[in-house]
Design an enzyme around this catalytic site. Structure first.
Site, mmCIF file in Angstrom:
data_model
loop_
_atom_site.group_PDB
_atom_site.id
_atom_site.type_symbol
_atom_site.label_atom_id
_atom_site.label_comp_id
_atom_site.label_asym_id
_atom_site.label_seq_id
_atom_site.Cartn_x
_atom_site.Cartn_y
_atom_site.Cartn_z
ATOM 1 N N ASN A 35 0.872 -1.183 0.000
ATOM 2 C CA ASN A 35 0.000 0.000 0.000
ATOM 3 C C ASN A 35 0.906 1.230 0.000
ATOM 4 O O ASN A 35 1.481 1.571 1.022
ATOM 5 C CB ASN A 35 -0.891 -0.043 1.249
ATOM 6 C CG ASN A 35 -1.740 1.208 1.397
ATOM 7 O OD1 ASN A 35 -1.783 2.054 0.508
ATOM 8 N ND2 ASN A 35 -2.425 1.319 2.522
ATOM 9 N N TRP A 36 0.999 1.844 -1.161
ATOM 10 C CA TRP A 36 1.936 2.978 -1.295
ATOM 11 C C TRP A 36 1.426 4.227 -0.563
ATOM 12 O O TRP A 36 2.178 5.177 -0.378
ATOM 13 C CB TRP A 36 2.140 3.326 -2.771
ATOM 14 C CG TRP A 36 2.844 2.291 -3.589
ATOM 15 C CD1 TRP A 36 3.107 0.987 -3.258
ATOM 16 C CD2 TRP A 36 3.403 2.487 -4.892
ATOM 17 N NE1 TRP A 36 3.780 0.366 -4.282
ATOM 18 C CE2 TRP A 36 3.970 1.262 -5.301
ATOM 19 C CE3 TRP A 36 3.465 3.578 -5.772
ATOM 20 C CZ2 TRP A 36 4.594 1.097 -6.542
ATOM 21 C CZ3 TRP A 36 4.083 3.409 -7.011
ATOM 22 C CH2 TRP A 36 4.645 2.188 -7.380
ATOM 23 N N LYS A 37 0.157 4.255 -0.209
ATOM 24 C CA LYS A 37 -0.454 5.442 0.415
ATOM 25 C C LYS A 37 -0.203 6.665 -0.487
ATOM 26 O O LYS A 37 -0.118 6.509 -1.707
ATOM 27 C CB LYS A 37 0.055 5.621 1.849
ATOM 28 C CG LYS A 37 -0.151 4.327 2.668
ATOM 29 C CD LYS A 37 0.060 4.472 4.133
ATOM 30 C CE LYS A 37 -0.175 3.124 4.821
ATOM 31 N NZ LYS A 37 -0.031 3.186 6.263
ATOM 32 N N HIS A 57 -9.420 1.058 4.981
ATOM 33 C CA HIS A 57 -8.130 1.237 5.666
ATOM 34 C C HIS A 57 -8.330 2.149 6.880
ATOM 35 O O HIS A 57 -9.143 3.068 6.850
ATOM 36 C CB HIS A 57 -7.105 1.839 4.705
ATOM 37 C CG HIS A 57 -5.725 1.805 5.262
ATOM 38 N ND1 HIS A 57 -5.272 2.750 6.158
ATOM 39 C CD2 HIS A 57 -4.713 0.919 5.102
ATOM 40 C CE1 HIS A 57 -4.033 2.437 6.512
ATOM 41 N NE2 HIS A 57 -3.669 1.341 5.884
ATOM 42 N N GLU A 86 -6.722 4.560 7.941
ATOM 43 C CA GLU A 86 -6.558 6.001 7.658
ATOM 44 C C GLU A 86 -7.829 6.572 7.030
ATOM 45 O O GLU A 86 -8.178 7.732 7.248
ATOM 46 C CB GLU A 86 -5.316 6.219 6.766
ATOM 47 C CG GLU A 86 -4.035 6.021 7.561
ATOM 48 C CD GLU A 86 -2.881 5.379 6.807
ATOM 49 O OE1 GLU A 86 -2.871 5.402 5.563
ATOM 50 O OE2 GLU A 86 -1.985 4.833 7.475
ATOM 51 N N GLU A 125 -5.169 -5.131 10.475
ATOM 52 C CA GLU A 125 -4.129 -4.118 10.713
ATOM 53 C C GLU A 125 -4.429 -3.407 12.028
ATOM 54 O O GLU A 125 -5.240 -2.471 12.052
ATOM 55 C CB GLU A 125 -4.118 -3.082 9.581
ATOM 56 C CG GLU A 125 -3.844 -3.660 8.213
ATOM 57 C CD GLU A 125 -3.339 -2.581 7.253
ATOM 58 O OE1 GLU A 125 -2.209 -2.717 6.801
ATOM 59 O OE2 GLU A 125 -4.063 -1.613 6.981
ATOM 60 N N GLY A 179 2.604 2.224 10.883
ATOM 61 C CA GLY A 179 3.535 3.346 10.747
ATOM 62 C C GLY A 179 4.232 3.726 12.047
ATOM 63 O O GLY A 179 4.838 4.783 12.135
ATOM 64 N N SER A 190 3.668 -2.226 10.305
ATOM 65 C CA SER A 190 5.125 -2.266 10.493
ATOM 66 C C SER A 190 5.761 -3.591 10.076
ATOM 67 O O SER A 190 6.709 -4.055 10.721
ATOM 68 C CB SER A 190 5.491 -1.911 11.937
ATOM 69 O OG SER A 190 5.052 -0.599 12.236
ATOM 70 N N GLY A 244 3.047 -1.152 4.339
ATOM 71 C CA GLY A 244 3.060 0.286 4.067
ATOM 72 C C GLY A 244 4.483 0.748 3.789
ATOM 73 O O GLY A 244 5.035 0.521 2.712
ATOM 74 N N GLY A 245 5.104 1.347 4.803
ATOM 75 C CA GLY A 245 6.428 1.950 4.653
ATOM 76 C C GLY A 245 7.450 1.094 3.905
ATOM 77 O O GLY A 245 8.142 1.586 3.004
HETATM 78 P P1 13P Z 1 3.162 0.332 7.774
HETATM 79 O O1 13P Z 1 3.703 -0.943 7.158
HETATM 80 O O2 13P Z 1 3.890 1.552 7.327
HETATM 81 O O3 13P Z 1 3.012 0.209 9.251
HETATM 82 O O4 13P Z 1 1.677 0.508 7.186
HETATM 83 C C1 13P Z 1 0.790 -0.565 7.210
HETATM 84 C C2 13P Z 1 -0.415 -0.215 6.442
HETATM 85 O O5 13P Z 1 -1.157 0.684 6.810
HETATM 86 C C3 13P Z 1 -0.678 -0.956 5.202
HETATM 87 O O6 13P Z 1 -1.955 -0.714 4.727
#
Ligand code: 13P
Length: 251
Positions: free
Chosen positions: A9-11, A96, A98, A168, A174, A214, A235-236
């Site tokens: 997930n590149w966000k 998600h 967010e 999640e 994050g 993470s 994510g990251g």
């Molecule tokens: P991180 O891997 O940066 O914690 O993010 C997870 C995420 O929200 C994937 O959708």
């Protein structure tokens, strides 16, 4: 045996040029390797069409990060399922945390999105998970149960074949704080039991349940070796081809 699914997930990262660079690097790393999992990238909307061309002929599949629940209309700034389909998208992340916290999406809205995605032949990745406050109050299972029940309201056993659930925990996103493999496994097993009760043993056994929060190459193996963890939503660590590939290798 469920095949693992690793999704990135590149966000809100990577413009068109940066997206090209990242996909090309990932393609190079995956080339001629035997990979034991499905690999999905979920770039921002603006890079989907280009990403779709770049991944053609590779094992990489394409997903989006969100969509609207109506077919079309006066919804300034929104993107519809048919628009996503037209870019070559196969998957769409929905619900998600967010989206839930920053953009105030609730389980009813998310359910409407799931239904619309399925109507258009998109495969939803339904994200669920508790906040730190909810975990500390020991209501994790109540929260997850509500998110599963309302999120999947009206979805048939047949339609479940095209749905992925991503657990999640919000406190692990994050933050660098990963759930321990045991903490994650406990909730994954619980989610699978909810699906068994709502549908059947065979639906629950075929359901892919990803863990997100993470995930990095260093912790991927211990998480992915848990019985009910069938992949990762990253994510990251997916913003760097080497670290995303490092996670893919652990599946
Ligand atoms: P991180 O891997 O940066 O914690 O993010 C997870 C995420 O929200 C994937 O959708």
């Amino acid at each position: 045996m469920r095949r693992k699914v690793i999704a990135g997930n590149w966000k809100m990262h990577n413009d068109l040029k940066q997206s090209e660079v990242l996909i090309n690097s990932l393609k190079n790393l995956l080339k001629d390797k035997s990979i034991n999992c499905d690999v999905i990238v979920c770039p921002p909307f603006t890079s989907l069409t280009e990403a779709s061309k770049l991944i053609s002929g590779s094992i990489i599949k394409l997903g989006a990060q969100n969509m609207h629940f109506e077919d079309k209309g006066a919804f300034t700034g929104e993107i519809s399922s048919s628009m996503l389909k037209s870019t070559g998208c196969e998957f769409v992340i929905l619900g998600h945390s967010e989206r839930r916290t920053i953009f105030k999406e609730n389980d009813i809205i998310i359910n409407a999105k799931i239904k619309k995605a399925i109507e258009y032949g998109l495969k939803p990745i339904l994200c669920i998970g508790e906040t730190l406050e909810q975990r500390e109050k020991e209501v994790t299972k109540d929260i997850v149960k509500q998110q599963v029940e309302i999120g999947l309201e009206g979805i048939s056993a047949e339609q479940m074949k095209n749905i992925i659930i991503a657990y999640e925990p919000v406190w692990a996103i994050g933050t660098g704080k990963t759930a321990t493999p045991e903490q994650a496994q406990e909730v994954h097993q619980f989610i699978r039991s909810l699906i068994e009760t709502k549908y059947s043993k065979s639906v629950s056994e075929s359901l892919v349940i990803q863990y997100g929060g993470s995930v990095k190459p260093e912790n991927a193996n211990e998480l992915l070796s848990q019985k009910d963890i069938d992949g990762a939503l990253v994510g990251g660590a997916c913003l760097n081809a080497d670290s995303f590939y490092g996670i893919i290798k652990e599946s």
